[in-house]
Motif scaffolding. Structure first.
Motif, PDB file in Angstrom:
ATOM      1  N   ASP A 226      -2.640  -3.002   8.843  1.00  0.00           N
ATOM      2  CA  ASP A 226      -1.554  -3.106   8.640  1.00  0.00           C
ATOM      3  C   ASP A 226      -1.814  -4.729   7.837  1.00  0.00           C
ATOM      4  OD1 ASP A 226      -1.832  -4.832  10.423  1.00  0.00           O
ATOM      5  OD2 ASP A 226       0.076  -3.712  11.380  1.00  0.00           O
ATOM      6  N   PHE A 227      -2.816  -4.717   7.165  1.00  0.00           N
ATOM      7  CA  PHE A 227      -2.784  -6.144   5.896  1.00  0.00           C
ATOM      8  C   PHE A 227      -3.617  -5.849   4.986  1.00  0.00           C
ATOM      9  CE2 PHE A 227      -0.891  -7.403  10.564  1.00  0.00           C
ATOM     10  CZ  PHE A 227      -0.196  -8.643   9.798  1.00  0.00           C
ATOM     11  N   TYR A 228      -3.716  -6.126   3.976  1.00  0.00           N
ATOM     12  CA  TYR A 228      -4.592  -5.895   3.198  1.00  0.00           C
ATOM     13  C   TYR A 228      -4.952  -7.273   1.830  1.00  0.00           C
ATOM     14  CZ  TYR A 228      -0.980  -5.626   0.064  1.00  0.00           C
ATOM     15  OH  TYR A 228       0.516  -5.686  -0.895  1.00  0.00           O
ATOM     16  N   GLY A 229      -5.323  -7.058   1.236  1.00  0.00           N
ATOM     17  CA  GLY A 229      -5.695  -8.554   0.369  1.00  0.00           C
ATOM     18  C   GLY A 229      -6.962  -9.393   0.701  1.00  0.00           C
ATOM     19  N   ASP A 230      -7.102 -10.299  -0.746  1.00  0.00           N
ATOM     20  CA  ASP A 230      -8.295 -10.882  -0.175  1.00  0.00           C
ATOM     21  C   ASP A 230      -8.580 -11.709   0.775  1.00  0.00           C
ATOM     22  OD1 ASP A 230      -9.331  -9.746  -2.871  1.00  0.00           O
ATOM     23  OD2 ASP A 230      -8.922 -11.683  -3.694  1.00  0.00           O
ATOM     24  N   THR A 231      -7.627 -12.144   0.944  1.00  0.00           N
ATOM     25  CA  THR A 231      -7.448 -12.588   3.022  1.00  0.00           C
ATOM     26  C   THR A 231      -6.938 -12.347   4.004  1.00  0.00           C
ATOM     27  OG1 THR A 231      -5.451 -14.011   1.838  1.00  0.00           O
ATOM     28  CG2 THR A 231      -7.570 -14.658   1.218  1.00  0.00           C
ATOM     29  N   GLY A 239       7.412   1.215   4.237  1.00  0.00           N
ATOM     30  CA  GLY A 239       7.109   2.480   4.390  1.00  0.00           C
ATOM     31  C   GLY A 239       5.896   3.348   4.617  1.00  0.00           C
ATOM     32  N   CYS A 240       4.722   3.050   4.608  1.00  0.00           N
ATOM     33  CA  CYS A 240       3.602   3.758   5.368  1.00  0.00           C
ATOM     34  C   CYS A 240       3.932   4.708   6.735  1.00  0.00           C
ATOM     35  CB  CYS A 240       2.547   2.384   5.199  1.00  0.00           C
ATOM     36  SG  CYS A 240       1.849   1.792   3.148  1.00  0.00           S
ATOM     37  N   ASP A 241       3.626   5.423   6.168  1.00  0.00           N
ATOM     38  CA  ASP A 241       2.800   5.828   8.090  1.00  0.00           C
ATOM     39  C   ASP A 241       2.344   5.731   8.664  1.00  0.00           C
ATOM     40  OD1 ASP A 241       3.737   7.912   9.698  1.00  0.00           O
ATOM     41  OD2 ASP A 241       2.799   9.672   8.475  1.00  0.00           O
ATOM     42  N   GLY A 271       0.549   8.121   3.479  1.00  0.00           N
ATOM     43  CA  GLY A 271       1.602   8.734   3.037  1.00  0.00           C
ATOM     44  C   GLY A 271       2.732   8.500   3.363  1.00  0.00           C
ATOM     45  N   CYS A 272       4.162   8.721   3.793  1.00  0.00           N
ATOM     46  CA  CYS A 272       5.181   7.678   4.196  1.00  0.00           C
ATOM     47  C   CYS A 272       5.779   7.965   5.091  1.00  0.00           C
ATOM     48  CB  CYS A 272       6.088   8.061   3.038  1.00  0.00           C
ATOM     49  SG  CYS A 272       6.110   7.462   0.623  1.00  0.00           S
ATOM     50  N   ASN A 273       7.255   7.337   5.572  1.00  0.00           N
ATOM     51  CA  ASN A 273       6.913   7.617   6.778  1.00  0.00           C
ATOM     52  C   ASN A 273       8.625   8.247   6.466  1.00  0.00           C
ATOM     53  OD1 ASN A 273       8.553   5.304   6.079  1.00  0.00           O
ATOM     54  ND2 ASN A 273       8.370   4.409   7.629  1.00  0.00           N
ATOM     55  N   LEU A 274       9.059   8.406   5.465  1.00  0.00           N
ATOM     56  CA  LEU A 274      10.300   9.249   5.307  1.00  0.00           C
ATOM     57  C   LEU A 274      10.229  10.620   4.166  1.00  0.00           C
ATOM     58  CD1 LEU A 274      12.839   6.404   5.254  1.00  0.00           C
ATOM     59  CD2 LEU A 274      12.324   7.890   6.731  1.00  0.00           C
TER      60      LEU A 274
END
Length: 496
Positions: A226-231, A239-241, A271-274
Motif C-alpha cells: 500500500d505504498f508507492y514512489g521512488d522511495t 479510495g483504492c480497493d 478499483g475503488c472501495n466505493l
C-alpha cells in the motif's frame, strides 16, 4: 589372348602402384620386368605395397612396405604404427613421423613437442596461429572453449563471470549456477540477487522503510503493497480497493501480488472501495444522473442505467421534450435516446428532434417518414409537400390575369370617355360665353383680309354639326400629343 589381361599391362600397373588386386606371378617384382626365376620367384623383392616371394599379395592400405598382410615395415607419409593406421600430428614437418612412436619434428613453435599433435598454450587452428578468447583455459575455436580459467566464468567462450554471490565465486561453465551455493545475503540459482530489503554489490545494505527491494536508498524497485514512489514513501490513495473478489471474495493479504496501487504512479490497481467513485486514483465522482450514482471504476460509465429523463453511457443527455410520455415511465430509451411512445404533434424522428415542414397543413407529419398527414398548403404538393403545384399556380394566375386585364381595359375606356366629355363640355362652355358677350361675329375672332366665304361663315349661325366637327379636330390634336387611342365609333356616336 581374348578375355585375358596382358601380363605386360599388369606389370606396368604394379610398377606404378596402380593395381587394385593381387599381382600375377612376376608382375610386381622390383627393378625389371624379367626379375624373377623360372619358378616365378622375384629376385630383388617386391615393389611398394606388395609382399610374398612372388609379390602377388597387397599390403595394408597405408603401408609402404610390409612383412605380411598384418604388419607394416614402412608407412606412407602421414601415418605410423605397425599397421600404419594412425595419423601423424598436424604439426609434423612434411607430415612425417616415427613409425613406432609417432614423434616428429614440429613445423613451428606453436605446437607441443613430441608428436606435434596439439597447439601450445592458448592457441587454436590447423597451424595453431590463432589465440583463444581471454577467459578460456583452452579452446577449439573462437567460440568453443574447452574450459574456463579458474572456473570463474561461464558461457560457450567463457564470456560471463560467475556471480560474486557464489561461494568461492565458482560456477558451472554451461549454466552459471553456483556449484557450492550462495554467500549470506544472496539468493537465486546464480546467487545474483539480494534478499528482500537488502541492496549493494555484496547485498549488505538495507533498503529504506516500506521498500521491499531497491537498487539504492533513493531507488526502490518494489514497495510494500500500500505504498508507492521512488522511495516508497507515498501511501496509496484512500479510495483504492484493498479486496480481491476475483479470488476468494475475502479481504486479501496485502502482498505484492495484490498490491493496492501501482508502484510508480500510485494508480489504484483493483478499483475503488466505493461504487460512486472512479478514475485511476478514485478521485472522480460518478454522475448524479446515474441510477444509484454508481459507475464503472475505470471509465465512469453508468452501471445501472440513467435517471428517468436522461440517456447515454454517462447519462449526460436529456430526453427530447418533444417525446410523448406516460406517468411513471421513461419517455426515451436509456441508451440511445429514442422516444418510446412517439412524438408530439409537429415533430418527427427517432428522438423527435426534427420539426415537420411548415408546408404541411397544421405543420403536422408522420413521425417516421415525415410525410404530411393533412395535405399541403396552397401552391405545394407531394407526400412531404416539397413539390411546387405549377398546374394550380398557372390556373390561378390565368384567372387573376384575365380579371386584372378586363378591369384595366374597362378603366381605360371609362377614362377616355370622361376625358372626351370634359373636353366637349369645356369647349361648349367657352363658346357659350363668347356668344353671350360678343354675339356670332366673335366666335371665330377678328381677322384681316377675310374672304367672302369666311364672311358668309361668320355671318351664318353656329350649328351642332359645326361644333361636332371642331370637337373631333380638337380631340385628334390632343390624342396625337398624348398618344391616346382614338375613341370607338360607337362610343363617339353615343356621345353625339
Amino acid at each position: 589372348m581374348t578375355g585375358t589381361i596382358s601380363p605386360v599391362f599388369l606389370i606396368l600397373l604394379c610398377q606404378f602402384g596402380l593395381s587394385m588386386q593381387a599381382c600375377q606371378e612376376c608382375a610386381c617384382c622390383k627393378d625389371t620386368l624379367f626379375a624373377c626365376t623360372s619358378n616365378k620367384m622375384c629376385l630383388k623383392g617386391c615393389i611398394d605395397g606388395y609382399y610374398t616371394e612372388k609379390c602377388t599379395k597387397q599390403c595394408l592400405s597405408n603401408c609402404k612396405t610390409c612383412v605380411n598382410g598384418n604388419e607394416c615395415k614402412e608407412c606412407k607419409p602421414g601415418y605410423y604404427s605397425n599397421k600404419c593406421n594412425t595419423q601423424c600430428g598436424k604439426g609434423c614437418l612434411n607430415s612425417a613421423c616415427s613409425i613406432l612412436s609417432g614423434e616428429c619434428t614440429c613445423k613451428s613453435s606453436y605446437f607441443t613437442k613430441g608428436k606435434c599433435d596439439a597447439c601450445l598454450g592458448l592457441r587454436y587452428g590447423d597451424e595453431c596461429n590463432n589465440t583463444c578468447p581471454i577467459n578460456c583455459g583452452s579452446c577449439l575455436s573462437e567460440t568453443g572453449c574447452s574450459w574456463c580459467k579458474n572456473n570463474a566464468h561461464y558461457g560457450s567462450y567463457c564470456q560471463y563471470r560467475c556471480s560474486v554471490g557464489c561461494v568461492d565465486e565458482i560456477c558451472n561453465k554451461g549454466t552459471g549456477y553456483c556449484d557450492k551455493g550462495c554467500k549470506p545475503g544472496f539468493v537465486g540459482y546464480k546467487c545474483d540477487m539480494c534478499l528482500s530489503g537488502l541492496y549493494g554489490p555484496y547485498c549488505d545494505l538495507k533498503c529504506t522503510e516500506n521498500c521491499k527491494e531497491c537498487l539504492s536508498d533513493t531507488n526502490c524497485t518494489k514497495c510494500e503493497s500500500d505504498f508507492y514512489g521512488d522511495t516508497c514513501a507515498n501511501a496509496c490513495p484512500a479510495g483504492c480497493d484493498k479486496t480481491c473478489s476475483f479470488s476468494t471474495g475475502q479481504h486479501c493479504k496485502l502482498t505484492e501480488k495484490y498490491r493496492v496501487c501501482e508502484k510508480d504512479t500510485g494508480r489504484c490497481l483493483h478499483g475503488c472501495n466505493l461504487v460512486t467513485k472512479f478514475g485511476d486514483f478514485c478521485e472522480k465522482q460518478c454522475g448524479n444522473t446515474c441510477t444509484n450514482k454508481s459507475c464503472d471504476l475505470k471509465t465512469g460509465e453508468c452501471l445501472e442505467g440513467c435517471e428517468m429523463i436522461f440517456y447515454g453511457l454517462f447519462c449526460n443527455n436529456s430526453c427530447s421534450t418533444s417525446c410523448l410520455s406516460h406517468t411513471g415511465k421513461r419517455s426515451c430509451d436509456a441508451i440511445n435516446g429514442h422516444c418510446l411512445f412517439g412524438c408530439k404533434d409537429g415533430f418527427y424522428g427517432k428522438r423527435c428532434d426534427n420539426i415537420c415542414s411548415s408546408l404541411c397543413v397544421n405543420t403536422t407529419c408522420n413521425q417516421t417518414t415525415a410525410e404530411c398527414l393533412y395535405g399541403c398548403i396552397n401552391g405545394f404538393k407531394g407526400p412531404k409537400c416539397i413539390e411546387a403545384d405549377l398546374e394550380g399556380f398557372y390556373t390561378r394566375s390565368t384567372l387573376i390575369g384575365s380579371t386584372i386585364g378586363t378591369f384595366l381595359a374597362g378603366s381605360i375606356v371609362v377614362g377616355i370617355a370622361a376625358l372626351i366629355t370634359f373636353i366637349v363640355w369645356r369647349r361648349r362652355n367657352i363658346q357659350t360665353k363668347q356668344l353671350e358677350v360678343h354675339g356670332y361675329e366673335n366666335t371665330i375672332g377678328p381677322c384681316e383680309n377675310r374672304s367672302n366665304d369666311d364672311t358668309r361663315e361668320r355671318d351664318s349661325p353656329v350649328t351642332y354639326e359645326d361644333l361636332k366637327s371642331r370637337d373631333e379636330r380638337l380631340y385628334s390634336q390632343i390624342a396625337t400629343s398624348q398618344q391616346i387611342p382614338p375613341p370607338a365609333t360607337d362610343f363617339v356616336n353615343y356621345m353625339s
